[in-house]
Design an enzyme around this catalytic site. Structure first.
Site, mmCIF file in Angstrom:
data_model
loop_
_atom_site.group_PDB
_atom_site.id
_atom_site.type_symbol
_atom_site.label_atom_id
_atom_site.label_comp_id
_atom_site.label_asym_id
_atom_site.label_seq_id
_atom_site.Cartn_x
_atom_site.Cartn_y
_atom_site.Cartn_z
ATOM 1 N N ARG A 120 0.815 -1.232 0.000
ATOM 2 C CA ARG A 120 0.000 0.000 0.000
ATOM 3 C C ARG A 120 0.843 1.276 0.000
ATOM 4 O O ARG A 120 0.403 2.331 0.423
ATOM 5 C CB ARG A 120 -0.960 0.032 1.181
ATOM 6 C CG ARG A 120 -1.979 -1.072 1.168
ATOM 7 C CD ARG A 120 -3.231 -0.649 1.913
ATOM 8 N NE ARG A 120 -4.216 -1.704 1.880
ATOM 9 C CZ ARG A 120 -4.345 -2.618 2.842
ATOM 10 N NH1 ARG A 120 -3.565 -2.583 3.896
ATOM 11 N NH2 ARG A 120 -5.264 -3.545 2.739
ATOM 12 N N LYS A 142 2.475 10.903 -11.746
ATOM 13 C CA LYS A 142 1.642 9.992 -12.546
ATOM 14 C C LYS A 142 2.432 8.704 -12.716
ATOM 15 O O LYS A 142 3.528 8.711 -13.279
ATOM 16 C CB LYS A 142 1.337 10.600 -13.916
ATOM 17 C CG LYS A 142 0.147 11.536 -13.891
ATOM 18 C CD LYS A 142 -0.303 11.867 -15.296
ATOM 19 C CE LYS A 142 -1.509 12.766 -15.287
ATOM 20 N NZ LYS A 142 -1.891 13.198 -16.648
ATOM 21 N N GLU A 184 7.957 17.449 -25.773
ATOM 22 C CA GLU A 184 7.332 17.882 -24.514
ATOM 23 C C GLU A 184 7.822 19.280 -24.125
ATOM 24 O O GLU A 184 7.072 20.071 -23.571
ATOM 25 C CB GLU A 184 7.632 16.884 -23.381
ATOM 26 C CG GLU A 184 6.945 15.537 -23.519
ATOM 27 C CD GLU A 184 5.472 15.524 -23.064
ATOM 28 O OE1 GLU A 184 4.940 16.585 -22.679
ATOM 29 O OE2 GLU A 184 4.862 14.444 -23.127
ATOM 30 N N LYS A 233 5.727 22.909 -14.713
ATOM 31 C CA LYS A 233 4.976 21.700 -14.347
ATOM 32 C C LYS A 233 4.691 21.657 -12.842
ATOM 33 O O LYS A 233 3.571 21.335 -12.421
ATOM 34 C CB LYS A 233 5.740 20.441 -14.776
ATOM 35 C CG LYS A 233 4.980 19.192 -14.368
ATOM 36 C CD LYS A 233 5.260 17.971 -15.168
ATOM 37 C CE LYS A 233 4.263 16.881 -14.791
ATOM 38 N NZ LYS A 233 4.443 15.661 -15.530
ATOM 39 N N GLU A 243 -5.292 16.019 -11.233
ATOM 40 C CA GLU A 243 -5.891 16.343 -12.536
ATOM 41 C C GLU A 243 -7.410 16.479 -12.488
ATOM 42 O O GLU A 243 -8.133 15.878 -13.279
ATOM 43 C CB GLU A 243 -5.480 15.279 -13.565
ATOM 44 C CG GLU A 243 -5.595 15.785 -14.994
ATOM 45 C CD GLU A 243 -4.996 14.825 -15.999
ATOM 46 O OE1 GLU A 243 -3.790 14.558 -15.905
ATOM 47 O OE2 GLU A 243 -5.740 14.362 -16.875
ATOM 48 N N ARG A 247 -4.586 20.718 -14.286
ATOM 49 C CA ARG A 247 -3.521 19.820 -14.760
ATOM 50 C C ARG A 247 -3.782 19.291 -16.168
ATOM 51 O O ARG A 247 -2.849 18.869 -16.859
ATOM 52 C CB ARG A 247 -3.325 18.668 -13.760
ATOM 53 C CG ARG A 247 -2.129 17.809 -14.120
ATOM 54 C CD ARG A 247 -1.703 16.890 -13.007
ATOM 55 N NE ARG A 247 -0.587 16.074 -13.456
ATOM 56 C CZ ARG A 247 0.172 15.342 -12.669
ATOM 57 N NH1 ARG A 247 -0.057 15.307 -11.377
ATOM 58 N NH2 ARG A 247 1.168 14.628 -13.160
ATOM 59 N N ASN A 251 -1.857 17.991 -20.905
ATOM 60 C CA ASN A 251 -2.182 16.978 -21.913
ATOM 61 C C ASN A 251 -2.293 17.561 -23.321
ATOM 62 O O ASN A 251 -2.754 16.869 -24.241
ATOM 63 C CB ASN A 251 -3.493 16.267 -21.555
ATOM 64 C CG ASN A 251 -3.379 15.522 -20.239
ATOM 65 O OD1 ASN A 251 -2.306 15.035 -19.904
ATOM 66 N ND2 ASN A 251 -4.456 15.464 -19.484
ATOM 67 N N HIS A 254 -1.783 15.404 -26.353
ATOM 68 C CA HIS A 254 -1.668 14.014 -25.909
ATOM 69 C C HIS A 254 -2.812 13.105 -26.347
ATOM 70 O O HIS A 254 -2.611 11.902 -26.461
ATOM 71 C CB HIS A 254 -1.530 13.951 -24.386
ATOM 72 C CG HIS A 254 -0.140 14.264 -23.907
ATOM 73 N ND1 HIS A 254 0.486 15.464 -24.185
ATOM 74 C CD2 HIS A 254 0.759 13.534 -23.199
ATOM 75 C CE1 HIS A 254 1.693 15.459 -23.641
ATOM 76 N NE2 HIS A 254 1.885 14.291 -23.048
ATOM 77 N N HIS A 258 -1.448 9.903 -27.915
ATOM 78 C CA HIS A 258 -1.626 8.562 -27.334
ATOM 79 C C HIS A 258 -2.289 7.614 -28.337
ATOM 80 O O HIS A 258 -1.899 6.452 -28.459
ATOM 81 C CB HIS A 258 -2.489 8.628 -26.070
ATOM 82 C CG HIS A 258 -1.727 9.077 -24.858
ATOM 83 N ND1 HIS A 258 -2.333 9.454 -23.688
ATOM 84 C CD2 HIS A 258 -0.396 9.208 -24.634
ATOM 85 C CE1 HIS A 258 -1.416 9.781 -22.798
ATOM 86 N NE2 HIS A 258 -0.230 9.651 -23.351
ATOM 87 N N HIS A 271 6.971 8.435 -27.487
ATOM 88 C CA HIS A 271 5.913 9.258 -26.901
ATOM 89 C C HIS A 271 6.079 10.731 -27.310
ATOM 90 O O HIS A 271 5.124 11.382 -27.735
ATOM 91 C CB HIS A 271 5.935 9.111 -25.373
ATOM 92 C CG HIS A 271 4.965 10.018 -24.696
ATOM 93 N ND1 HIS A 271 3.605 9.898 -24.861
ATOM 94 C CD2 HIS A 271 5.150 11.090 -23.876
ATOM 95 C CE1 HIS A 271 2.989 10.833 -24.166
ATOM 96 N NE2 HIS A 271 3.907 11.576 -23.562
HETATM 97 N N1 GLY Z 1 2.406 14.271 -18.461
HETATM 98 C C1 GLY Z 1 1.234 14.934 -18.045
HETATM 99 C C2 GLY Z 1 1.096 15.061 -16.575
HETATM 100 O O1 GLY Z 1 2.012 14.759 -15.828
HETATM 101 O O2 GLY Z 1 0.050 15.458 -16.133
#
Ligand code: GLY
Length: 368
Positions: A120, A142, A184, A233, A243, A247, A251, A254, A258, A271
């Site tokens: 956990r 993430k 990025e 960031k 998010e 946040r 994206n 993305h 993706h 990516h």
């Molecule tokens: N790569 C997008 C984020 O960390 O929210």
């Protein structure tokens, strides 16, 4: 301990805050710092295979505490997850022990997810070794593994205890990985004014004027760029760790990116490169739907072109399938695709579409 260059201050849960160190110390110093951080604890060190081959000897971790993960998005799967959990059990790691991730986004995401769920939750440290991991995936918590149903389908928001960025790793990145990370970096230019950071870096302009430094992998330039991206960031993550709103701006590019990675089996596009095509797509979409001016659109394409990204290099892709995949994105709801669209320099906003207006914007970047 060295001074932190940046602190990620998670406002909702201050105990989730952590430092980011950026330097070009020799690896001996980095090893010393990692030993200090993990003193008197058992540890599991998860290495990217490439990084292990190149640098494993400088770190000289005990073989028994090391797990080497093959490179490539394909490896971020449930089988490897199970193997690493088994390794942690074999090492008898307890909740007081620690995991270290040394590698790119694949290693960081995988190690982070193992850390989030093993007993956990066990602490972990990120040591990103690719440009993409430095400017994005190692920071923000993430963590995930991929499923046949989609990228990052099973995961958790789980912040690292610290992030150690050592610029020396970037010297040996191959051209493809280096270029990939820059996708990025450029993204941050297009969202800069929405990040609510106290400083204004004018990243788009800075990038426009520094192509040579990029080409030469100038260490001061890379350090500066990484610091800007991570300040932006961190500011976003500090305000919205999970998010729920802000946040989502991270994206940008993305949703299409993706889908492109997925439709090509994660083999054809890295990516970062997929995100670049995602940026092209979203600027086409924004122009066609009057979200942004032709002037800003041209400015965005000029910047992408300066860094060698051209729209016509995609091979034929089934557009209906790509739209279907965009609809299956984690952020989609009620059969609507959530897009982050650029409006003005450094500014984006959220827009939902049923997908019927998307095909034209894809046509423009595909050569078929
Ligand atoms: N790569 C997008 C984020 O960390 O929210």
């Amino acid at each position: 301990m060295p001074d932190a260059n940046i602190t990620v201050n998670i406002s909702e849960v201050p105990s989730h805050s952590y430092p980011i160190y950026i330097n070009s110390d020799n690896f001996k110093n980095l090893k010393f710092q990692l030993d200090e951080e993990t003193k008197n604890r058992k540890r599991l060190v998860i290495f990217s295979e490439k990084v292990y081959k190149l640098y494993g000897k400088f770190f000289n971790f005990d073989k028994s505490e090391t797990f080497v993960l093959k490179d490539g998005e394909k490896e971020k799967n449930i089988k490897n997850f199970e193997k690493i959990i088994k390794k942690a059990i074999d090492l008898k790691l307890s909740r007081k022990d620690i995991i270290i991730a040394i590698g790119g986004g694949v290693v960081g995401d995988m190690a982070g997810f193992v850390s989030a769920v093993y007993m956990r939750g066990i602490e972990f440290i990120q040591v990103p070794t690719t440009l993409l991991a430095c400017v994005d995936s190692s920071v923000g918590g993430k963590t995930a593994i991929d499923m046949p149903h989609g990228k990052n389908y099973v995961g958790a928001f789980y912040q690292p205890k610290a992030v150690y960025i050592n610029l020396n790793f970037l010297k040996t990145l191959n051209e493809k990985q280096y270029k990939s990370g820059f996708g990025e970096v450029i993204k941050y230019g297009f969202i800069e004014k929405c990040c609510n950071h106290s400083e204004y870096f004018n990243l788009i302009n800075f990038l426009k004027n520094n192509r040579d430094n990029y080409e030469n992998r100038n260490i001061e330039f890379l350090s500066h760029i990484i610091e800007i991206c991570l300040k932006l960031k961190s500011s976003v993550v500090a305000q919205d760790e999970k998010e729920k709103g802000l946040r989502q701006i991270l994206n940008l590019g993305h949703t299409f990116g993706h889908a492109l990675e997925e439709i090509t089996g994660y083999r054809r596009y890295t990516h970062g490169l997929a995100v670049v095509y995602g940026l092209m797509f979203i600027f086409n979409y924004a122009l066609k739907n009057n979200f942004c001016s032709k002037h800003y659109y041209d400015e965005a394409y000029t910047l992408l072109n300066i860094y060698g990204y051209e729209p016509s290099k995609l091979f034929f892709i089934n557009k209906t399938k790509i739209i279907k995949l965009m609809k299956a994105d984690k952020k989609s709801k009620d059969n609507l695709i959530t897009l982050i669209v650029p409006t003005e320099e450094g500014i984006v906003k959220e827009h939902k579409t049923d997908g019927s207006d998307i095909q034209l914007s894809i046509n423009y970047i595909l050569k078929d």
